[in-house]
Write a protein that holds these residues in place. Structure first.
Motif, PDB file in Angstrom:
ATOM      1  N   GLY A 111       9.313  -5.811   3.718  1.00  0.00           N
ATOM      2  CA  GLY A 111       9.876  -4.669   3.181  1.00  0.00           C
ATOM      3  C   GLY A 111      11.483  -5.141   2.783  1.00  0.00           C
ATOM      4  O   GLY A 111      12.647  -4.532   2.966  1.00  0.00           O
ATOM      5  N   SER A 137       5.427  -2.867   0.481  1.00  0.00           N
ATOM      6  CA  SER A 137       5.631  -2.528   2.232  1.00  0.00           C
ATOM      7  C   SER A 137       6.923  -1.820   2.367  1.00  0.00           C
ATOM      8  O   SER A 137       6.984  -1.229   3.578  1.00  0.00           O
ATOM      9  CB  SER A 137       5.888  -3.890   3.084  1.00  0.00           C
ATOM     10  N   LYS A 138       7.864  -1.597   1.313  1.00  0.00           N
ATOM     11  CA  LYS A 138       9.092  -0.907   1.494  1.00  0.00           C
ATOM     12  C   LYS A 138       8.697   0.693   1.086  1.00  0.00           C
ATOM     13  O   LYS A 138       8.719   0.659  -0.240  1.00  0.00           O
ATOM     14  CB  LYS A 138      10.197  -1.496   0.967  1.00  0.00           C
TER      15      LYS A 138
END
Length: 343
Positions: free
Chosen positions: A132, A172-173
């Protein structure tokens, strides 16, 4: 008659003198010995002289100035003790220590020997993953990591940071974006910019909406993914137009980072080595030992000085007596011859 009487008296004298020589010439002793042999049914003839000397303490010894030799021996087994050996295995010991004794069938056995096998573990390693972020994370200098022992169990140790590396990328962020739709409540299509969007009063999502929205909202479809959407307002008027707002959520593609940790192994590191042991316990008996009672008959060897003097004296007396008898016979014979001549 006188000659016979004299001879008889001489023999009686010799017998009286020599009877002291043989009287008490036999003696019996009893010994209790520890031996490697049970001596069951042993006889004197079964033993060699060297073994006999070792077995019978009085052999060739002196007793009151007289020597004796063993002439008969009988043995009786009292008890026997056999070697007992037990092996016991120990595993995963944290130090080189085993029991000093064990018990088998009620008998205490003591430690005789130990064979050790050492198992030394390697330095533990561990990682920490960061997602992230597109910038290199500031990983801590130390981290708790797991060390696996030779038996498969684990302990926690401290690892020191070795390096941080970019190891990939992932969506993932999380991110959210707001979109404004233009159109009355009863239209067939809303307008999102210059794009027509099917009117669905319950949800702003539609088939293929993800890429359409990203393009219209100015997001790179290779780096962003929209995963859901929902209306966040009702219909309302803005600048003479009917509008409605929606919020879309998704994931942004970012770099993945991995921090690598390694344990610094020292002599004080926890459970650095474990040991296996093969211990041998014994009762201390190498060969079977027997306790035997020996009854030994001894016979006197040789004559004492007094006995020799007595026997020699007796011999002198006997010889003197015989000479006296002979002389007496000769004299009587001469006397008879003299009488005959005179007649």
């Amino acid at each position: 008659m006188k000659k016979k009487r004299v001879i008889a008296l001489c023999f009686l004298l010799i017998l009286a003198l020599t009877s002291n020589v043989y009287a008490g010439s036999m003696t019996t002793k009893v010994y209790t010995i520890n031996s490697k042999h049970d001596y069951a049914d042993v006889t004197l003839s079964d033993l060699g002289q060297g073994e006999l000397e070792q077995l019978l303490p009085e052999f060739k010894s002196e007793d009151d100035g007289r020597k004796y030799k063993a002439v008969r021996v009988t043995a009786k087994l009292i008890s026997e003790q056999k070697p007992v050996k037990v092996k016991k295995s120990y595993t995963n010991l944290t130090e080189k220590k085993v029991k000093k004794s064990v018990t088998k069938s009620g008998e205490k056995l003591t430690l005789d020997d130990v064979a050790w096998t050492e198992h030394r573990r390697n330095a533990a390693t561990g990682t920490a993953t960061y997602s992230g972020t597109n910038t290199k994370p500031d990983a801590p200098a130390t981290k708790d990591i797991t060390a696996t022992l030779p038996d498969g169990s684990t302990i926690t140790v401290t690892g020191q940071l070795q390096r941080v590396e970019k190891t990939g990328s992932s969506y993932s962020k999380p991110f959210t974006v707001t979109a404004k739709f233009t159109g009355d409540e009863d239209v067939a299509y809303y307008m999102l910019g210059n794009t027509k969007i099917p009117n669905n009063p319950q949800s702003p999502v539609f088939d293929g909406y993800e890429k359409v929205l990203l393009k219209q909202l100015g997001y790179d479809p290779s780096r962003y993914k929209i995963t859901d959407g929902k209306w966040t307002s009702d219909y309302k008027k803005e600048n003479g137009q009917t509008v409605r707002y929606a919020e879309f959520s998704g994931l942004q593609q970012t770099a993945d980072w991995t921090a690598y940790y390694t344990e610094t192994v020292t002599a004080t590191s926890p459970q650095l080595a474990t040991y296996d042991a093969e211990a041998t316990y014994t009762n201390g008996v190498k060969d079977t030992e027997y306790k035997v009672m020996l009854t030994v008959d001894y016979e006197r060897v040789g004559l004492s000085l007094l006995q020799i003097v007595l026997i020699a004296g007796a011999a002198v007396i006997v010889v003197a007596g015989l000479i006296a008898v002979i002389l007496l016979i000769i004299r009587k014979k001469r006397d008879k011859e003299a009488e005959k001549s005179a007649a």
